[in-house]
Design a protein around this motif. Structure first.
Motif, PDB file in Angstrom:
ATOM      1  N   VAL A  95       0.844  -1.199   0.000  1.00  0.00           N
ATOM      2  CA  VAL A  95       0.000   0.000   0.000  1.00  0.00           C
ATOM      3  C   VAL A  95       0.877   1.246   0.000  1.00  0.00           C
ATOM      4  CG1 VAL A  95      -1.625   1.352   1.380  1.00  0.00           C
ATOM      5  CG2 VAL A  95      -2.005  -1.092   1.070  1.00  0.00           C
ATOM      6  N   LEU A 109      -7.651   3.303  -2.928  1.00  0.00           N
ATOM      7  CA  LEU A 109      -7.197   2.048  -2.338  1.00  0.00           C
ATOM      8  C   LEU A 109      -8.268   1.454  -1.427  1.00  0.00           C
ATOM      9  CD1 LEU A 109      -3.562   3.096  -1.375  1.00  0.00           C
ATOM     10  CD2 LEU A 109      -4.242   1.656  -3.283  1.00  0.00           C
ATOM     11  N   MET A 140      -7.920   6.504   2.885  1.00  0.00           N
ATOM     12  CA  MET A 140      -8.119   5.187   2.268  1.00  0.00           C
ATOM     13  C   MET A 140      -9.072   4.326   3.086  1.00  0.00           C
ATOM     14  SD  MET A 140      -4.525   3.217   3.131  1.00  0.00           S
ATOM     15  CE  MET A 140      -3.533   4.621   2.631  1.00  0.00           C
ATOM     16  N   TYR A 264      -7.435  -0.111  -6.849  1.00  0.00           N
ATOM     17  CA  TYR A 264      -6.464  -1.065  -6.302  1.00  0.00           C
ATOM     18  C   TYR A 264      -7.075  -1.700  -5.057  1.00  0.00           C
ATOM     19  CZ  TYR A 264      -3.080   0.832  -9.517  1.00  0.00           C
ATOM     20  OH  TYR A 264      -2.438   1.209 -10.670  1.00  0.00           O
TER      21      TYR A 264
END
Length: 414
Positions: A95, A109, A140, A264
């Motif tokens: 990450v 993310l 995130m 992602y």
């Protein structure tokens, strides 16, 4: 007094229970790993060298396989992570790599794990990573499946109260069975687990079989439970996943929004994913397929609740272009414990081939016990730890750091 009685009531065996032997067999020891880290193979000339130099300065020393997983950028990635192989470190480092090296925006993310504690730990570790700060990690999504799905449902108008008290849920089942004259026929917790298993396999209550009288009774109980929830404006934890799944199936605008937002996706403990969770992740990742899954098919423990390790075994059938990285170095336990684990796991029929290496030598022989239940096991282990500390030479932190408290491998024929 109870702890002493429990400790003495559990016999300690020098060999695994259920084995027959007339002479002492050698304990299988895992091969020792060659200890290298990113400083050995990430050159200063590499464009991402600054990232790994920063990790090294914070004593985050990744081995070669871990670096491969961290560097993966586009497309699906299956990371087979054996016990004690540093999977959480790899997840948070990747990450950080996406954020710092590839400049991916934090809001793009999505990191999914299975417990609130694990999600909190990952968020904390991300915040402490070099180059990251609270503003990035707060942006995130680091959530459990249930937290992610509940947030999605709330944002799309769900107002029902969550039936979060397991004891109250059992009381509801007892009342239903009492009204049907079946109060002594079934255990509420067994019915709740059975219903959960059906729902996580996307089997509707209306479609359950009615081949026997027992089938009919169980189905009627389930139908009344679903009716009660509807009347009381409540949903249970399984409904959170089911309703999120149906929302994404039926509302293309909501699905497209998630697909554009979360470019992602990383999923922890992938071996414990059930059908509903797998389908939700597949839908969101469908367009870009930037999906990293981390797990170990040898560690599936939630099959009773619908978890299916074939999602790992068949990952390349779903994603033919997927890359596989195997984390096979155990940093937690000694060579004898890792070796015993390897010897047992080889008997699994359907599995990805992998053999763990060790990083800690051990001359101490493993011991074997057979607790009658999990409470006995916990009490015995706590007592043994206390004795080790009381005898001197060990601290609690040291015992747990080596991952081998009291050199116990709970390895038996059961």
């Amino acid at each position: 007094m109870k702890q002493v009685m429990i400790l003495t009531s559990l016999s300690i065996y020098p060999t695994p229970l259920g084995t027959k032997q007339t002479t002492e067999r050698p304990i299988p020891h895992a091969r020792m790993a060659l200890l290298t880290n990113s400083s050995d193979f990430v050159s200063d000339a590499d464009r991402d060298a600054y990232f790994f130099r920063d990790l090294e300065s914070h004593q985050i020393l990744l081995n070669e396989a871990q670096v491969q997983a961290v560097r993966h950028f586009k497309g699906p990635l299956l990371t087979l992570a054996g016990a004690g192989s540093g999977k959480t470190t790899v997840l948070v480092c990747r990450v950080a790599y996406l954020l710092r090296v590839h400049r991916v925006h934090p809001s793009n993310l999505l990191l999914i794990t299975f417990s609130k504690k694990a999600a909190e730990e990952m968020r904390e570790r991300l915040t402490s990573m070099p180059g990251l700060d609270h503003s990035m990690t707060n942006t995130m999504q680091v959530r459990t499946f249930h937290a992610f799905c509940l947030r999605l449902l709330r944002m799309n108008g769900l107002q029902q109260e969550i039936l979060s008290d397991g004891r109250y849920q059992q009381i509801v089942f007892k009342r239903i069975m009492l009204g049907m004259g079946l109060q002594d026929t079934y255990q509420p917790e067994v019915l709740i687990s059975l219903l959960s298993s059906y729902k996580m396999q996307l089997i509707e209550v209306e479609d359950l079989p009615e081949g026997t009288e027992e089938d009919k009774e169980v189905k009627r109980i389930f139908m009344q439970y679903e009716q009660w929830k509807m009347e009381q404006q409540k949903i249970d934890f399984d409904d959170i996943l089911i309703k999120a799944y149906h929302l994404l199936q039926q509302n293309t605008d909501v699905l497209r929004s998630l697909q554009r937002k979360f470019t992602y996706i990383s999923v922890d403990e992938f071996q414990d994913t059930n059908t509903v969770q797998y389908e939700i992740i597949q839908m969101i990742a469908k367009d870009h397929e930037n999906l990293m899954v981390v797990g170990d098919d040898d560690q599936t423990i939630y099959s009773f609740n619908g978890a299916r390790n074939e999602f790992i075994l068949q990952f390349h059938e779903k994603y033919p272009a997927a890359k596989t990285v195997t984390l096979d170095i155990n940093y937690r336990s000694t060579s004898s414990i890792v070796g015993l684990g390897n010897a047992i796991i080889t008997h699994n029929v359907q599995r990805k081939s992998k053999t763990l290496l060790a990083t800690k030598e051990s001359d101490r022989k493993p011991q074997y016990v057979k607790p009658t239940n999990s409470d006995d096991e916990a009490d015995w282990l706590i007592n043994d730890l206390r004795i080790k500390v009381a005898e001197g030479g060990s601290q609690y932190g040291e015992l747990f750091c080596i991952g081998q408290p009291a050199t116990v491998g709970r390895l038996s024929s059961s």
